[in-house]
Scaffold this motif. Structure first.
Motif: not given
Length: 617
Positions: A126-134
């Motif tokens: 959940d801490e990974t960077a780079g999540w996209k979208g709404t």
């Protein structure tokens, strides 16, 4: 010394260049024919003869941008959450349009989407960077899935949530699907299944298509064999065909089989192809190829003539990537077909041996010859994400399966369910071209006559159309008529480029047809039958030297015949491993239908060469 990679790039350039020339010429021929027809149809009004949708007006989704896709999906989801009645109608129309443009199938993602690299590497947190979208809340997600299902059902389709993550970043992916109007329009994916002898190819296919697990002694493969000697030895020696259908709801269509040990019952517990075709919204066709070295000719023919969308390489976990598996992998890479690896028998392999096999497979895939990125598919989410992009991104998905315990089979089925259809590849199969069909199998059927099977390379065909069959041993073409057609053993009235169909031919003797012949659009000037041609070739392996008059077996599409080298532009007049040259070839027994830009493979014993036809002599 030329590298395989740079040579393949050159081959592709030549192939694309020649193809665009042929397409331009083909369009001209069709225009002339249309003019003739229009002169004949002067009595009819112009509106009656026009096609419903000109090619230019059709929506083109080959260059769809990922950014616009995400925006489009977001707009649809926001409209679904809106309570306005007008928004409801808008969203219904947009979903209907999306499904129509994408061959009746669309995948919509809800919630934040993870970055691909950590997901593929299995390091996603959940801490990974780079999540996209709404980002969406759990309540919104549930509402959206319900609303989507309702809206798609109003359009006549079905929705299937593929997976659901509720912790951290809540997200889900929903598959929307429209059932095809009839069997002739069902999307089809062709997969060639290769691998070393005893790696579990037929067993894996038996388990996937029958839905019954194996007993560890080969029970699942019994129903796939075509010959008595295959049943006795347990080894495939011919090109077998199996199909797996997916219903509009996204579920695989499997017989309601009861677990039994009786081989006769196993052979009978099988849905007919007609039943599957009538129920399916998508069909995956498996070309089951032989693993034994002495059947390499058959396996190669299956790979070149079947035009598969992907190659499924089966590796036995207990044996590793050995023998013919490497040969099959090399052929798939030479033909530029995307590869999927399935490691079978993980239930019976000791952990240290399994780790060794995985290490070896990863090492070979990363080697300079392959240059692929291996991705282990251990979740449905990874299977969904990888299914649409693996061909273009040089990614090689690896599945670990057990046909006895059923581990990993769901991931494979999800992956196959979402693969893009073979006829959807408009670069390879053009509908707006003169008709051309290559013959890969011939039968004589009682009370029907001569029946041929093969793939439509371009154009469209209807039952009752007049076509030309050839070239025969003298290079001539004869006129015949298509009496009836079947696709996946269900009768159809029409078919178009990219589809695999069988046709019954009128007044043609079985002896007059052979594999590699073509059926073409009837015209005053039939295509030339070619005896000699020139090609750019790269020798992949030869233990001594190749000289003039050397003979080898050539595979070029559905053509398989011995050729002789009659000339080459090499200064010494000899070719060794790794050399490339312009070589003139001659067919030994009879002329064939080949075109400039067609890729070719030739082999003799361990000798292998790859090339492309550059000039017809």
């Amino acid at each position: 010394m030329t590298t395989l990679r740079s040579f393949q790039n050159e081959i592709d350039e030549i192939h694309n260049r020649e193809l665009s020339k042929q397409r331009t010429a083909g369009a001209t021929i069709l225009e002339k024919d249309k003019d003739k027809e229009n002169k004949g149809l002067k009595g009819k009004s112009k509106e009656d003869t026009d096609t419903p949708l000109a090619k230019e007006d059709q929506p083109d989704n080959s260059e769809r941008n990922v950014g616009t896709m995400d925006e489009n999906d977001d707009q649809i989801l926001n409209l679904l959450l809106s309570k306005e009645p007008s928004d409801r109608d808008t969203v219904r129309d947009r979903i209907a349009a999306l499904l129509t443009q994408n061959n009746g199938e669309y995948v919509i993602r809800i919630g934040e989407q993870p970055p691909q690299e950590p997901l593929y590497a299995g390091e996603l947190t959940d801490e990974t960077a780079g999540w996209k979208g709404t980002p969406r809340s759990l309540e919104d997600m549930q509402t959206l899935v319900q609303e989507l299902t309702k809206t798609v059902e109003e359009v006549g389709g079905r929705a299937l949530p593929l997976f659901d993550v509720q912790k951290g970043h809540p997200r889900t992916t929903v598959l929307l699907r429209l059932p095809p109007p009839n069997v002739s329009l069902t999307p089809e994916v062709r997969c060639a299944v290769v691998g070393n002898v005893d790696s579990g190819k037929s067993t894996t296919l038996g388990v996937l298509t029958r839905g019954v697990l194996d007993d560890g002694r080969g029970k699942a493969r019994v129903g796939l064999f075509r010959h008595k000697h295959e049943l006795e030895t347990g080894r495939t020696s011919s090109v077998g065909m199996e199909i797996l259908g997916f219903a509009p709801s996204g579920q695989p269509i499997l017989p309601n089989a009861v677990p039994t040990a009786d081989p006769d019952t196993v052979r009978r517990e099988k849905l007919g192809w007609e039943e599957i075709s009538l129920q399916a919204a998508k069909i995956v066709s498996f070309i089951d190829l032989a693993g034994h070295e002495k059947y390499l000719k058959t396996t190669l023919y299956g790979l070149t003539s079947g035009a598969p969308s992907c190659v499924i390489l089966i590796v036995g976990a207990n044996a590793g990537l050995i023998g013919m598996s490497k040969e099959h992998l090399a052929i798939a890479l030479a033909l530029s077909v995307p590869v999927v690896v399935c490691i079978t028998k993980i239930d019976m392999t000791p952990p240290n041996v399994l780790a060794e096999t995985i290490k070896q497979v990863v090492k070979i895939l990363k080697s300079p010859g392959c240059r692929k990125t291996p991705v282990f598919v251990k979740s449905v989410e990874t299977a969904v994400e990888i299914s649409t992009t693996f061909g273009s991104d040089r990614i090689c998905p690896i599945f670990q399966l057990s046909n006895v315990t059923g581990q990993g089979l769901d991931f494979v089925r999800t992956f196959l369910n979402l693969l893009p259809s073979s006829e959807g590849d408009k670069e390879k199969f053009a509908v707006d071209q003169p008709f051309e069909y290559s013959i890969t199998e011939v039968w004589s059927v009682p009370y029907v006559g001569t029946v041929v099977n093969g793939i439509i390379n371009s154009g469209t065909i209807k039952a009752g159309d007049t076509v030309m069959l050839g070239p025969d041993s003298n290079g001539n073409y004869q006129t015949t008529m298509v009496k009836s057609m079947q696709r996946k053993r269900a009768t159809v009235n029409s078919a178009e480029a990219g589809q695999c169909v069988s046709m019954a031919l009128k007044r043609i003797r079985r002896a007059a047809v052979r594999k590699g012949m073509v059926l073409v659009h009837k015209s005053e000037t039939p295509p030339k039958a070619i005896r000699q041609f020139e090609g750019q070739v790269l020798i992949l392996y030869h233990n001594t030297t190749l000289q003039k008059n050397y003979q080898a077996m050539l595979h070029c599409g559905a053509v398989r015949q011995t050729v002789r080298i009659i000339g080459m532009d090499h200064p010494q007049g000899v070719l060794r491993t790794g050399d490339r040259a312009t070589v003139q070839f001659e067919f030994i027994s009879q002329p064939e239908f080949v075109k400039e830009g067609m890729k070719l493979l030739f082999r003799e014993g361990k000798t292998k060469g790859l090339g492309v036809i550059t000039r017809i002599l």
